[in-house]
Scaffold this motif. Sequence first.
Motif, PDB file in Angstrom:
ATOM      1  N   ARG A   3      22.503   7.834  78.669  1.00 41.60           N
ATOM      2  CA  ARG A   3      21.188   7.346  79.290  1.00 41.60           C
ATOM      3  C   ARG A   3      21.765   7.045  80.709  1.00 41.60           C
ATOM      4  NH1 ARG A   3      19.481   2.574  75.602  1.00 41.60           N
ATOM      5  NH2 ARG A   3      21.072   1.255  76.606  1.00 41.60           N
ATOM      6  N   TRP A   4      20.631   7.312  81.662  1.00 41.09           N
ATOM      7  CA  TRP A   4      20.793   6.701  83.119  1.00 41.09           C
ATOM      8  C   TRP A   4      19.740   5.749  83.164  1.00 41.09           C
ATOM      9  CZ3 TRP A   4      21.035  11.570  87.383  1.00 41.09           C
ATOM     10  CH2 TRP A   4      22.086  11.916  86.606  1.00 41.09           C
ATOM     11  N   PHE A   5      18.496   5.428  82.624  1.00 38.10           N
ATOM     12  CA  PHE A   5      17.712   4.661  82.579  1.00 38.10           C
ATOM     13  C   PHE A   5      17.268   4.230  81.177  1.00 38.10           C
ATOM     14  CE2 PHE A   5      17.013   7.419  86.987  1.00 38.10           C
ATOM     15  CZ  PHE A   5      17.502   6.481  87.501  1.00 38.10           C
ATOM     16  N   GLY A  13       8.300  -1.626  82.427  1.00 36.02           N
ATOM     17  CA  GLY A  13       9.108  -1.005  82.835  1.00 36.02           C
ATOM     18  C   GLY A  13      10.779  -0.259  82.456  1.00 36.02           C
ATOM     19  N   VAL A  14      10.528   0.038  83.725  1.00 33.99           N
ATOM     20  CA  VAL A  14      12.083   0.751  83.012  1.00 33.99           C
ATOM     21  C   VAL A  14      13.157   0.274  84.425  1.00 33.99           C
ATOM     22  CG1 VAL A  14      13.497   3.412  83.815  1.00 33.99           C
ATOM     23  CG2 VAL A  14      10.995   2.805  82.795  1.00 33.99           C
ATOM     24  N   SER A  15      14.487   0.491  83.639  1.00 34.05           N
ATOM     25  CA  SER A  15      15.616   0.235  84.616  1.00 34.05           C
ATOM     26  C   SER A  15      16.736   0.888  84.617  1.00 34.05           C
ATOM     27  CB  SER A  15      15.873  -1.392  84.958  1.00 34.05           C
ATOM     28  OG  SER A  15      16.661  -1.154  83.190  1.00 34.05           O
ATOM     29  N   PRO A  16      17.695   1.558  85.510  1.00 36.21           N
ATOM     30  CA  PRO A  16      19.117   1.849  85.480  1.00 36.21           C
ATOM     31  C   PRO A  16      19.707   1.094  84.014  1.00 36.21           C
ATOM     32  CG  PRO A  16      18.095   1.205  87.988  1.00 36.21           C
ATOM     33  CD  PRO A  16      17.414   0.268  86.818  1.00 36.21           C
ATOM     34  N   ARG A  17      19.775   1.917  83.265  1.00 33.27           N
ATOM     35  CA  ARG A  17      21.285   1.344  82.713  1.00 33.27           C
ATOM     36  C   ARG A  17      22.846   2.041  82.832  1.00 33.27           C
ATOM     37  NH1 ARG A  17      18.549  -1.957  80.620  1.00 33.27           N
ATOM     38  NH2 ARG A  17      17.217  -1.977  78.998  1.00 33.27           N
ATOM     39  N   GLY A  18      22.902   2.606  83.783  1.00 36.73           N
ATOM     40  CA  GLY A  18      24.245   4.034  83.888  1.00 36.73           C
ATOM     41  C   GLY A  18      24.596   3.420  85.038  1.00 36.73           C
ATOM     42  N   TRP A  19      26.036   3.800  85.464  1.00 36.42           N
ATOM     43  CA  TRP A  19      25.882   3.702  86.945  1.00 36.42           C
ATOM     44  C   TRP A  19      25.611   5.205  87.629  1.00 36.42           C
ATOM     45  CZ3 TRP A  19      28.091   8.164  88.891  1.00 36.42           C
ATOM     46  CH2 TRP A  19      29.246   9.230  88.295  1.00 36.42           C
ATOM     47  N   GLN A  20      25.442   6.226  86.645  1.00 38.75           N
ATOM     48  CA  GLN A  20      24.277   7.471  87.154  1.00 38.75           C
ATOM     49  C   GLN A  20      22.718   6.904  87.697  1.00 38.75           C
ATOM     50  OE1 GLN A  20      25.253   7.191  84.429  1.00 38.75           O
ATOM     51  NE2 GLN A  20      27.240   8.871  83.744  1.00 38.75           N
ATOM     52  N   GLY A  21      21.962   6.381  87.004  1.00 37.39           N
ATOM     53  CA  GLY A  21      20.738   5.548  87.555  1.00 37.39           C
ATOM     54  C   GLY A  21      20.635   4.545  88.421  1.00 37.39           C
ATOM     55  N   GLY A  22      22.033   4.057  88.778  1.00 35.12           N
ATOM     56  CA  GLY A  22      21.872   3.169  89.954  1.00 35.12           C
ATOM     57  C   GLY A  22      22.183   4.068  90.649  1.00 35.12           C
ATOM     58  N   ALA A  24      21.048   6.963  91.481  1.00 32.96           N
ATOM     59  CA  ALA A  24      20.328   7.658  91.382  1.00 32.96           C
ATOM     60  C   ALA A  24      18.971   7.255  92.391  1.00 32.96           C
ATOM     61  CB  ALA A  24      19.544   8.458  89.944  1.00 32.96           C
ATOM     62  N   THR A  25      19.068   5.586  91.950  1.00 31.69           N
ATOM     63  CA  THR A  25      18.065   4.317  92.776  1.00 31.69           C
ATOM     64  C   THR A  25      18.193   4.300  93.835  1.00 31.69           C
ATOM     65  OG1 THR A  25      17.513   3.524  90.354  1.00 31.69           O
ATOM     66  CG2 THR A  25      17.219   2.523  92.175  1.00 31.69           C
ATOM     67  N   ALA A  26      19.579   4.416  94.086  1.00 34.96           N
ATOM     68  CA  ALA A  26      21.109   3.937  95.401  1.00 34.96           C
ATOM     69  C   ALA A  26      19.494   4.938  96.325  1.00 34.96           C
ATOM     70  CB  ALA A  26      21.401   3.581  95.532  1.00 34.96           C
ATOM     71  N   VAL A  27      20.799   6.936  95.809  1.00 35.79           N
ATOM     72  CA  VAL A  27      20.043   7.717  97.492  1.00 35.79           C
ATOM     73  C   VAL A  27      18.846   7.722  97.098  1.00 35.79           C
ATOM     74  CG1 VAL A  27      19.676   9.908  96.741  1.00 35.79           C
ATOM     75  CG2 VAL A  27      22.509   8.702  95.837  1.00 35.79           C
ATOM     76  N   PHE A  28      17.809   7.318  95.975  1.00 41.24           N
ATOM     77  CA  PHE A  28      16.391   7.651  96.731  1.00 41.24           C
ATOM     78  C   PHE A  28      15.193   6.611  97.385  1.00 41.24           C
ATOM     79  CE2 PHE A  28      11.995   5.810  95.594  1.00 41.24           C
ATOM     80  CZ  PHE A  28      11.680   6.085  95.675  1.00 41.24           C
ATOM     81  N   LEU A  29      15.991   5.074  97.745  1.00 40.56           N
ATOM     82  CA  LEU A  29      16.309   4.351  97.969  1.00 40.56           C
ATOM     83  C   LEU A  29      16.701   4.608  99.763  1.00 40.56           C
ATOM     84  CD1 LEU A  29      16.097   1.154  96.238  1.00 40.56           C
ATOM     85  CD2 LEU A  29      13.797   1.811  97.035  1.00 40.56           C
ATOM     86  N   ALA A  30      17.383   5.241  99.695  1.00 37.52           N
ATOM     87  CA  ALA A  30      18.357   5.234 101.050  1.00 37.52           C
ATOM     88  C   ALA A  30      17.406   6.396 101.322  1.00 37.52           C
ATOM     89  CB  ALA A  30      19.669   6.004 100.925  1.00 37.52           C
ATOM     90  N   ALA A  31      17.002   7.607 100.758  1.00 32.22           N
ATOM     91  CA  ALA A  31      16.585   8.346 101.300  1.00 32.22           C
ATOM     92  C   ALA A  31      14.912   8.238 101.552  1.00 32.22           C
ATOM     93  CB  ALA A  31      16.143   9.876 100.790  1.00 32.22           C
ATOM     94  N   PHE A  32      14.412   7.160 100.947  1.00 27.89           N
ATOM     95  CA  PHE A  32      12.831   7.232 101.095  1.00 27.89           C
ATOM     96  C   PHE A  32      12.484   6.434 102.554  1.00 27.89           C
ATOM     97  CE2 PHE A  32       9.469   4.370 101.125  1.00 27.89           C
ATOM     98  CZ  PHE A  32       7.779   5.257 100.169  1.00 27.89           C
ATOM     99  N   ILE A  33      13.402   5.256 102.604  1.00 26.25           N
ATOM    100  CA  ILE A  33      13.806   4.138 104.105  1.00 26.25           C
ATOM    101  C   ILE A  33      14.269   5.200 104.928  1.00 26.25           C
ATOM    102  CG2 ILE A  33      14.896   2.717 105.457  1.00 26.25           C
ATOM    103  CD1 ILE A  33      15.434   0.867 102.311  1.00 26.25           C
ATOM    104  N   GLY A  34      15.243   6.576 104.930  1.00 28.16           N
ATOM    105  CA  GLY A  34      15.490   6.867 106.071  1.00 28.16           C
ATOM    106  C   GLY A  34      13.674   7.766 106.342  1.00 28.16           C
ATOM    107  N   ALA A  35      13.293   8.274 105.329  1.00 28.83           N
ATOM    108  CA  ALA A  35      12.083   9.309 105.666  1.00 28.83           C
ATOM    109  C   ALA A  35      10.975   8.287 106.514  1.00 28.83           C
ATOM    110  CB  ALA A  35      11.348  10.093 104.310  1.00 28.83           C
ATOM    111  N   GLN A  36      11.121   6.614 106.775  1.00 27.74           N
ATOM    112  CA  GLN A  36       9.876   6.257 107.307  1.00 27.74           C
ATOM    113  C   GLN A  36      10.662   5.723 108.379  1.00 27.74           C
ATOM    114  OE1 GLN A  36       7.014   5.157 106.042  1.00 27.74           O
ATOM    115  NE2 GLN A  36       8.146   7.034 104.088  1.00 27.74           N
ATOM    116  N   LEU A  37      11.566   6.001 108.979  1.00 19.01           N
ATOM    117  CA  LEU A  37      12.306   5.830 110.167  1.00 19.01           C
ATOM    118  C   LEU A  37      12.335   6.389 111.221  1.00 19.01           C
ATOM    119  CD1 LEU A  37      15.330   4.090 108.391  1.00 19.01           C
ATOM    120  CD2 LEU A  37      13.251   3.023 109.884  1.00 19.01           C
ATOM    121  N   ILE A  38      11.394   8.077 110.557  1.00 18.20           N
ATOM    122  CA  ILE A  38      11.462   9.100 111.634  1.00 18.20           C
ATOM    123  C   ILE A  38      11.062   8.646 112.599  1.00 18.20           C
ATOM    124  CG2 ILE A  38      10.874  11.482 111.852  1.00 18.20           C
ATOM    125  CD1 ILE A  38      11.372  12.055 108.559  1.00 18.20           C
TER     126      ILE A  38
END
Length: 72
Positions: A3-5, A13-22, A24-38
């Motif tokens: 289980r990832w979440f 709410g929901v929180s990451p449970r395994g390293w995969q969830g963490g 996935a969350t880190a990749v999402f945050l990095a991509a989201f912030i990167g998209a805002q820096l365009i």
Amino acid sequence: MTRWFGPKHVGWGVSPRGWQGGAATAVFLAAFIGAQLIPTHALGWSHWVRVLPAGALLVAFLLVVWLKYERD
């Protein structure tokens, strides 16, 4: 299947449970912030160049959370 979440232990709410969830969350945050820096204004692009990728990333991340969520 790992289980990832899962549900939070305290609060709502929901929180990451395994390293995969963490990861996935880190990749999402990095991509989201990167998209805002365009630099749309400097390049003469519309603000939608930032909004649409951010919305698509959010929908994709929520789909991953929904598919990989398991209750305790």
